[in-house]
Design a protein around this motif. Structure first.
Motif, PDB file in Angstrom:
ATOM      1  N   GLY A 329       0.808  -1.212   0.000  1.00 50.08           N
ATOM      2  CA  GLY A 329       0.000   0.000   0.000  1.00 50.08           C
ATOM      3  C   GLY A 329       0.836   1.255   0.000  1.00 50.08           C
ATOM      4  O   GLY A 329       1.749   1.424  -0.815  1.00 50.08           O
ATOM      5  N   ASN A 330       0.574   2.163   0.937  1.00 51.54           N
ATOM      6  CA  ASN A 330       1.330   3.395   1.053  1.00 51.54           C
ATOM      7  C   ASN A 330       2.443   3.288   2.087  1.00 51.54           C
ATOM      8  O   ASN A 330       2.924   4.301   2.591  1.00 51.54           O
ATOM      9  CB  ASN A 330       0.373   4.538   1.426  1.00 51.54           C
ATOM     10  N   SER A 331       2.852   2.091   2.414  1.00 56.73           N
ATOM     11  CA  SER A 331       3.902   1.874   3.411  1.00 56.73           C
ATOM     12  C   SER A 331       5.256   1.750   2.720  1.00 56.73           C
ATOM     13  O   SER A 331       5.358   1.271   1.593  1.00 56.73           O
ATOM     14  CB  SER A 331       3.620   0.612   4.222  1.00 56.73           C
ATOM     15  N   TYR A 332       6.298   2.190   3.437  1.00 53.98           N
ATOM     16  CA  TYR A 332       7.647   2.124   2.847  1.00 53.98           C
ATOM     17  C   TYR A 332       8.695   2.274   3.945  1.00 53.98           C
ATOM     18  O   TYR A 332       8.424   2.720   5.058  1.00 53.98           O
ATOM     19  CB  TYR A 332       7.840   3.217   1.800  1.00 53.98           C
ATOM     20  N   LEU A 333       9.921   1.900   3.580  1.00 54.95           N
ATOM     21  CA  LEU A 333      11.107   2.143   4.394  1.00 54.95           C
ATOM     22  C   LEU A 333      12.033   3.010   3.560  1.00 54.95           C
ATOM     23  O   LEU A 333      12.295   2.696   2.392  1.00 54.95           O
ATOM     24  CB  LEU A 333      11.791   0.824   4.765  1.00 54.95           C
ATOM     25  N   LYS A 334      12.538   4.084   4.142  1.00 50.89           N
ATOM     26  CA  LYS A 334      13.287   5.069   3.363  1.00 50.89           C
ATOM     27  C   LYS A 334      14.615   5.377   4.034  1.00 50.89           C
ATOM     28  O   LYS A 334      14.686   5.632   5.233  1.00 50.89           O
ATOM     29  CB  LYS A 334      12.445   6.335   3.210  1.00 50.89           C
ATOM     30  N   LEU A 335      15.675   5.359   3.238  1.00 53.08           N
ATOM     31  CA  LEU A 335      16.997   5.802   3.669  1.00 53.08           C
ATOM     32  C   LEU A 335      17.229   7.181   3.049  1.00 53.08           C
ATOM     33  O   LEU A 335      17.146   7.342   1.830  1.00 53.08           O
ATOM     34  CB  LEU A 335      18.070   4.819   3.186  1.00 53.08           C
ATOM     35  N   PHE A 336      17.520   8.194   3.887  1.00 53.01           N
ATOM     36  CA  PHE A 336      17.567   9.558   3.356  1.00 53.01           C
ATOM     37  C   PHE A 336      18.814  10.309   3.814  1.00 53.01           C
ATOM     38  O   PHE A 336      19.480   9.921   4.792  1.00 53.01           O
ATOM     39  CB  PHE A 336      16.321  10.344   3.789  1.00 53.01           C
ATOM     40  N   LEU A 371      10.389   5.087   8.454  1.00 55.07           N
ATOM     41  CA  LEU A 371       9.471   3.973   8.225  1.00 55.07           C
ATOM     42  C   LEU A 371       8.054   4.488   8.328  1.00 55.07           C
ATOM     43  O   LEU A 371       7.683   5.141   9.309  1.00 55.07           O
ATOM     44  CB  LEU A 371       9.686   2.869   9.267  1.00 55.07           C
ATOM     45  N   ARG A 372       7.261   4.196   7.317  1.00 55.10           N
ATOM     46  CA  ARG A 372       5.844   4.560   7.328  1.00 55.10           C
ATOM     47  C   ARG A 372       5.013   3.307   7.119  1.00 55.10           C
ATOM     48  O   ARG A 372       5.243   2.552   6.168  1.00 55.10           O
ATOM     49  CB  ARG A 372       5.523   5.574   6.232  1.00 55.10           C
ATOM     50  N   ARG A 373       4.038   3.091   8.024  1.00 58.98           N
ATOM     51  CA  ARG A 373       3.104   1.990   7.885  1.00 58.98           C
ATOM     52  C   ARG A 373       1.700   2.575   7.915  1.00 58.98           C
ATOM     53  O   ARG A 373       1.353   3.345   8.818  1.00 58.98           O
ATOM     54  CB  ARG A 373       3.257   0.968   9.021  1.00 58.98           C
ATOM     55  N   GLU A 374       0.917   2.214   6.929  1.00 58.66           N
ATOM     56  CA  GLU A 374      -0.442   2.758   6.822  1.00 58.66           C
ATOM     57  C   GLU A 374      -1.408   1.643   6.457  1.00 58.66           C
ATOM     58  O   GLU A 374      -1.206   0.924   5.484  1.00 58.66           O
ATOM     59  CB  GLU A 374      -0.478   3.857   5.766  1.00 58.66           C
ATOM     60  N   LYS A 375      -2.463   1.524   7.246  1.00 59.88           N
ATOM     61  CA  LYS A 375      -3.511   0.545   6.955  1.00 59.88           C
ATOM     62  C   LYS A 375      -4.828   1.092   7.476  1.00 59.88           C
ATOM     63  O   LYS A 375      -5.105   1.040   8.671  1.00 59.88           O
ATOM     64  CB  LYS A 375      -3.199  -0.806   7.594  1.00 59.88           C
ATOM     65  N   THR A 376      -5.640   1.635   6.595  1.00 60.61           N
ATOM     66  CA  THR A 376      -6.948   2.171   6.963  1.00 60.61           C
ATOM     67  C   THR A 376      -7.990   1.652   5.983  1.00 60.61           C
ATOM     68  O   THR A 376      -7.658   1.207   4.881  1.00 60.61           O
ATOM     69  CB  THR A 376      -6.958   3.712   6.935  1.00 60.61           C
ATOM     70  N   ASP A 377      -9.242   1.738   6.378  1.00 60.87           N
ATOM     71  CA  ASP A 377     -10.306   1.254   5.504  1.00 60.87           C
ATOM     72  C   ASP A 377     -10.634   2.244   4.389  1.00 60.87           C
ATOM     73  O   ASP A 377     -11.153   1.863   3.346  1.00 60.87           O
ATOM     74  CB  ASP A 377     -11.560   0.929   6.312  1.00 60.87           C
ATOM     75  N   TYR A 378     -10.339   3.527   4.596  1.00 61.20           N
ATOM     76  CA  TYR A 378     -10.618   4.543   3.580  1.00 61.20           C
ATOM     77  C   TYR A 378      -9.721   5.738   3.874  1.00 61.20           C
ATOM     78  O   TYR A 378      -9.808   6.340   4.940  1.00 61.20           O
ATOM     79  CB  TYR A 378     -12.092   4.947   3.615  1.00 61.20           C
ATOM     80  N   ARG A 379      -8.844   6.086   2.944  1.00 62.13           N
ATOM     81  CA  ARG A 379      -7.777   7.047   3.231  1.00 62.13           C
ATOM     82  C   ARG A 379      -8.280   8.457   3.488  1.00 62.13           C
ATOM     83  O   ARG A 379      -7.655   9.216   4.228  1.00 62.13           O
ATOM     84  CB  ARG A 379      -6.758   7.068   2.078  1.00 62.13           C
ATOM     85  N   LEU A 380      -9.426   8.868   2.892  1.00 64.85           N
ATOM     86  CA  LEU A 380      -9.894  10.241   3.048  1.00 64.85           C
ATOM     87  C   LEU A 380     -10.644  10.463   4.358  1.00 64.85           C
ATOM     88  O   LEU A 380     -10.645  11.576   4.897  1.00 64.85           O
ATOM     89  CB  LEU A 380     -10.799  10.630   1.867  1.00 64.85           C
ATOM     90  N   ASN A 381     -11.285   9.423   4.863  1.00 65.62           N
ATOM     91  CA  ASN A 381     -12.067   9.557   6.096  1.00 65.62           C
ATOM     92  C   ASN A 381     -12.095   8.200   6.801  1.00 65.62           C
ATOM     93  O   ASN A 381     -13.103   7.510   6.801  1.00 65.62           O
ATOM     94  CB  ASN A 381     -13.488  10.038   5.776  1.00 65.62           C
ATOM     95  N   PRO A 382     -10.972   7.806   7.415  1.00 69.61           N
ATOM     96  CA  PRO A 382     -10.885   6.458   7.996  1.00 69.61           C
ATOM     97  C   PRO A 382     -11.847   6.269   9.164  1.00 69.61           C
ATOM     98  O   PRO A 382     -12.103   7.190   9.937  1.00 69.61           O
ATOM     99  CB  PRO A 382      -9.428   6.381   8.481  1.00 69.61           C
ATOM    100  N   THR A 383     -12.349   5.054   9.282  1.00 80.97           N
ATOM    101  CA  THR A 383     -13.144   4.690  10.456  1.00 80.97           C
ATOM    102  C   THR A 383     -12.440   3.607  11.273  1.00 80.97           C
ATOM    103  O   THR A 383     -12.799   3.385  12.433  1.00 80.97           O
ATOM    104  CB  THR A 383     -14.538   4.184  10.056  1.00 80.97           C
TER     105      THR A 383
END
Length: 563
Positions: A329-336, A371-383
């Motif tokens: 999804g929109n999750s990632y690991l980033k070296l910056f 590190l970003r982890r994202e898990k929602t049912d709806y990105r604009l208005n999660p419940t």
């Protein structure tokens, strides 16, 4: 005239269980009705079967008014004498956690018997054999023990031929196949195929209009997707109306405009530019570009530029680059790596300074992980779901001597030092009933270095950090902001909310130390219009020992348009 009879207490049933060679078992002895008695007996039979008594049964159940007696016939407890892998590859046998020693004198239960077939078939399905067949051969019963061999018919090896897209989705085939992890020539993997719909739901720029189809022919699999284009790019703006503390009865404005283009060329790339005017005569411009799946690998690249000009005091120029490893999804690991240069603008008033000013020229280079982890049912208005973003970095800071200042002011100052930072942003969403959602979260950051100046601190305050305060009006070397927000969902993109923020921050610089526990609270509404999603927030803040003043409340309104 009539007399009311007393209400009789609800009848209860007392259950007793007996049986020859019945092992110790736990069950409820007092039950409210006869239906619950039957359920309790069935639960007991399931418990015994799971313990290896495969032939167990209830021989008789006798109801005598409110007393029930159940007689259980357990039969023999069945065990494995031996279970060998037969023609199953040793690698498969080991990777699925099987061991021939494990099955010697081990009780047979429906769960472990089915588990053998389930785990072995899953392995073959995930390694190119979706039509594999498995059976137990050379079965031999001796009393209550069973021995046998596993036998597999793998059938034809299946590879991916192609992915076909039907619909008006504007996505390149290369990006899509990398994203769902289904590439031409890959060995068929059932677990990857099953996750396709879940992966597609996480993409902001397409909708799956019909369930995907997999067609098999001649050892090849063709995946057919039905996708429609969805608006994902956005343009949004926020305007803040704030009381002017310097001019009684006057209002001052703050602004925040952003343009974010997602997959404009169909390759999942992102381009974002953000301009802000948090306070008068101050400008903040940020630009970022991200390109995923470089050379068809799970790696992406990112570059950024940020320019911050604080009235006539100083200007920051921050260059950044990163390599991302893309997760689900929109999750990632980033070296910056970032390089930030801060320069004073107006120095004429500092010629005769006898102490170092609170701001200074410097260069700071930082290397870190995000590190970003994202898990929602709806990105604009999660419940329901969560969003977690964690950053940690370390680097070197170099304080530059300003030629306008008396150079002796730098004599006791360590010009080169290590710099460390950590940041956390987390949001949790919990459904409460049908239409209510509780959103809790934390926003925290920590900076550590020798001789910290004001212009290298974090800036907090405003709609996106600490509501009820002027935009970026608080400087901090560390801060911790807790959030509790209660939402009433009006429809898919609309809700009412009340919120509370509690913060702690510290500002520890060469000019001195400041500590405080500010708080903010208020209410707002977000609703969808033809022009976009409109939001309005009213917030009141309190800091130090000052009383709450509603005449100093902040009003923020903004609109987000997707195209």
């Amino acid at each position: 005239m009539s007399l009311a009879t007393p209400v009789q207490a609800l009848a209860q049933y007392e259950l007793t269980v007996a049986g020859n060679k019945l092992p110790p078992v736990k069950y409820k002895t007092i039950l409210a009705d006869s239906g619950l008695v039957v359920k309790e007996i069935n639960k007991l039979l399931f418990q015994l079967r799971s313990d290896g008594y495969l032939a167990v049964s209830a021989d008789s159940v006798i109801f005598n008014q409110h007393k029930v007696r159940a007689f259980i016939v357990t039969g023999e407890r069945f065990e494995w004498a031996s279970l060998s892998r037969g023609n199953v590859d040793e690698r498969v046998w080991n990777e699925t956690g099987r061991s021939e020693k494990r099955w010697v004198n081990t009780r047979i239960t429906p769960e472990n018997y089915a588990g053998i077939f389930k785990s072995l078939l899953a392995w073959y399905e995930n390694h190119g054999y979706p039509f594999a067949e498995l059976k137990l051969i050379n079965r031999k019963w001796e009393g209550n023990t069973l021995s046998g061999q596993m036998h597999v018919e793998k059938n034809e090896l299946i590879t991916i031929d192609s992915v076909i897209v039907r619909g008006n989705a504007k996505l390149s085939r290369v990006y899509l196949q990398n994203y769902i992890n289904v590439k031409n020539g890959d060995v068929y993997n059932e677990s990857v195929i099953r996750s396709i719909s879940t992966r597609l739901k996480e993409l902001p720029m397409v909708n799956e209009t019909a369930p995907f189809v997999v067609s098999f022919e001649g050892g090849k699999a063709v995946v057919i997707l039905s996708l429609a284009n969805r608006k994902a790019s956005q343009a949004d703006g926020i305007i803040g109306l704030l009381p002017d503390d310097n001019k009684k009865g006057k209002i001052k404005l703050s602004g925040d405009l952003r343009l974010k283009l997602i997959s404009a060329f169909g390759r999942g790339e992102q381009f974002e530019v953000n301009w802000k005017q948090p306070v008068a005569n101050t400008q903040d411009l940020r630009a970022r570009i991200n390109y995923p799946f470089l050379f068809s690998t799970p790696f992406g690249v990112e570059g950024g530029l940020a320019i911050y000009k604080r009235d006539t005091s100083y200007i920051d120029v921050n260059l950044s680059g990163a390599v991302q490893y893309l997760l689900r999804g929109n999750s990632y690991l980033k070296l910056f790596v970032t390089n930030k240069k801060s320069s004073l603008l107006s120095t004429s008033s500092l010629r005769n300074a006898t102490v170092l000013p609170p701001i200074n020229d410097m260069v700071n280079t930082t290397y870190g992980l995000n590190l970003r982890r994202e898990k929602t049912d709806y990105r604009l208005n999660p419940t329901t779901g969560y969003i977690v973003d964690v950053t940690a970095g370390a680097g070197r800071k170099k304080i530059l001597k300003n030629s306008t200042l008396n150079q002796e002011l730098y004599n006791n100052l360590k010009l080169n030092s290590e710099s460390y930072q950590a940041e956390l942003v987390a949001d949790l969403f919990f459904p409460v009933g049908n239409r209510f959602v509780l959103n809790t979260g934390v926003n925290a950051a920590w900076l550590n270095s020798k001789n910290i100046f004001q212009n290298e601190q974090y800036r907090i305050g405003g709609l996106k950090t600490l509501r009820g305060f002027d935009e970026e009006s608080i400087y901090a070397t560390q801060y911790y902001i807790g959030k509790a927000e209660f939402r009433y969902i009006l429809d898919r993109n609309s809700f009412l909310q009340i919120f509370y923020n509690q913060a702690y921050y510290a500002s520890e610089t060469i000019s001195g130390n400041i500590y405080d526990k500010p708080l903010g609270f208020g209410a707002g509404i977000t609703f969808e219009t033809k022009l976009g999603i409109f939001s309005l927030n009213y917030a009141v803040g309190k800091q130090f020992n000052n009383p709450i003043q509603f005449r100093s409340a902040k009003i923020h309104f903004g609109i987000v348009n997707y195209f």
